[in-house]
Write a protein that holds these residues in place. Structure first.
Motif, PDB file in Angstrom:
ATOM      1  N   LYS A  47      43.393  68.699  37.565  1.00 48.87           N
ATOM      2  CA  LYS A  47      42.131  69.307  37.994  1.00 48.87           C
ATOM      3  C   LYS A  47      41.755  70.464  37.076  1.00 48.87           C
ATOM      4  N   VAL A  52      39.596  64.219  35.644  1.00 53.24           N
ATOM      5  CA  VAL A  52      39.100  63.532  36.841  1.00 53.24           C
ATOM      6  C   VAL A  52      37.964  62.605  36.408  1.00 53.24           C
ATOM      7  N   THR A 123      41.451  61.588  40.626  1.00 52.23           N
ATOM      8  CA  THR A 123      42.273  62.427  39.756  1.00 52.23           C
ATOM      9  C   THR A 123      43.139  61.524  38.880  1.00 52.23           C
TER      10      THR A 123
END
Lengths: 249, 249
Positions: A47, A52, A123
């Protein structure tokens, strides 16, 4: 004595965040030490690096569409999994068992919908988890003067056994494999085939210290200083078994 | 917080020894608690149960002799490995990858020469490691009033990855698999496929707390009380993956 404790109070991490600084802040007044191992669930690393994909921007190709029908999955999700894979080994029971571009064998190439922070966002694994670990270590040294070992983990299924264990997908400053071959046991007998996957054992130990639902991606492990090195070292490459040498499948 | 510490001062264990009493003695003045997990490398359990074979008494049959020639091993050693195996999956590079009578897939059926205590003696896996764990737990309860979870471990090689990790081969009073399916993550999103092999993660964590050459077969893990149950439970059976459901080979 090995002591593993989850780091409390880490905020929701977003692309571009200074993850090292957030960890230092969450740990305070506790201070990182050179012989610590800081274990990070990969998602928080992904992240912070923006690793992502928004499902809305994905256009599935013919292969992804076909596999998605076979597995009963969203074709865009399958497309992202394929994009992250060097090879697909199985497509059954709603799951793709993939070899990722890094060489990891895992379900759905490590692509995950849960905990992604945004709806309809997947993700991915970090592009270069060893590089992520090295960068975090350098930044922590910059911020605190201490350079703990960094271990990036994910939960993988295994052959032969049910359930998942956390394992190492990236590291810096860590002895990932401890080689006891040629050394002796308590009776002076040579240990013939003992090479311990210390990085994977550390990943597993850290996972026990946190709760999957409590948002605790970072775990500090103390007492494992004998596995920490000043050099960043080769990362997790030594943990990947060459297919030709694998007798365990 | 998970804390793993090796138990110091355990003597060399022999067949018929009261292992539970030896552990209580070695731990004193520290006392076992109901929410502890006591992790034992299988060898000390095998030795206390007399699960060893003297090479001198073994007469290899034709198959053992043939395999021994192929692998460059002692035919009597190979015979013992075959006696412990339900099936042999590979015989290459000096190693037999076996399915033990318990259903574990590992090198040489867990038969091991190192640390056996006597020259030319091989240590086997305990005949019924879950039963061993239950008996130890009952005896500890008798001696101390406390009934910690018991976990019996061995070091196994893995598919896809190099090195060995300690894993669970027997347990009592332990949640071996923690099932998060149907529960929610931090964002309220359902966790789809998260079943954690807690017993294997505990085995790995315990292994980090001891040194292979220091004669520390027992490790006490504290802080894992959420995995301890009053009932002895089903042992490690839930950790064995049915061959037809195994996508990871």
């Amino acid at each position: 004595v090995i002591l593993a404790s989850a780091v409390d109070g880490l905020p929701e991490v977003r692309a571009g965040d200074d993850l090292a600084a957030l960890i230092v802040q969450a740990l305070a007044p506790e201070r990182l030490q050179d012989d610590d191992v800081l274990v990070l669930a990969h998602k928080v690393v992904s992240k912070s690096e923006g690793a992502v994909r928004a499902l809305g921007a994905v256009v599935p190709d013919a292969r992804a569409t076909e596999l998605a029908e076979l597995l009963g999955k969203d074709a865009r999700h399958v497309q992202v999994v394929l994009d992250e894979s060097r090879a697909v080994r199985r497509a059954e029971r709603g799951v793709l068992i993939c070899v990722t571009h890094h060489g990891f064998v895992c379900a759905n190439a490590g692509v995950d919908a849960s905990n992604a922070g945004e709806p309809d966002t997947l993700t991915l694994l970090p592009r270069d988890p060893d590089g992520s670990a090295r960068a975090l270590r350098a930044r922590l040294r910059e911020l605190t003067g201490a350079a703990p070992a960094i271990l990036v983990t994910d939960s993988f299924g295994r052959a032969w056994r049910t359930g998942q264990c956390d394992i190492a997908i990236g590291c810096a400053g860590l002895i990932a494999l401890e080689d006891w071959r040629g050394r002796s046991d308590t009776r002076g007998r040579e240990l013939k085939a003992t090479v311990i996957a210390t990085a994977d054992e550390l990943a597993a130990a850290a996972d026990l210290a946190r709760s999957k639902d409590a948002g605790q991606p970072a775990v500090l492990v103390r007492g494992a200083g004998r596995f920490v090195t000043a050099e960043d070292g080769p990362g997790v490459q030594p943990l990947l078994r060459a297919e030709t040498e694998d007798l365990f499948r």
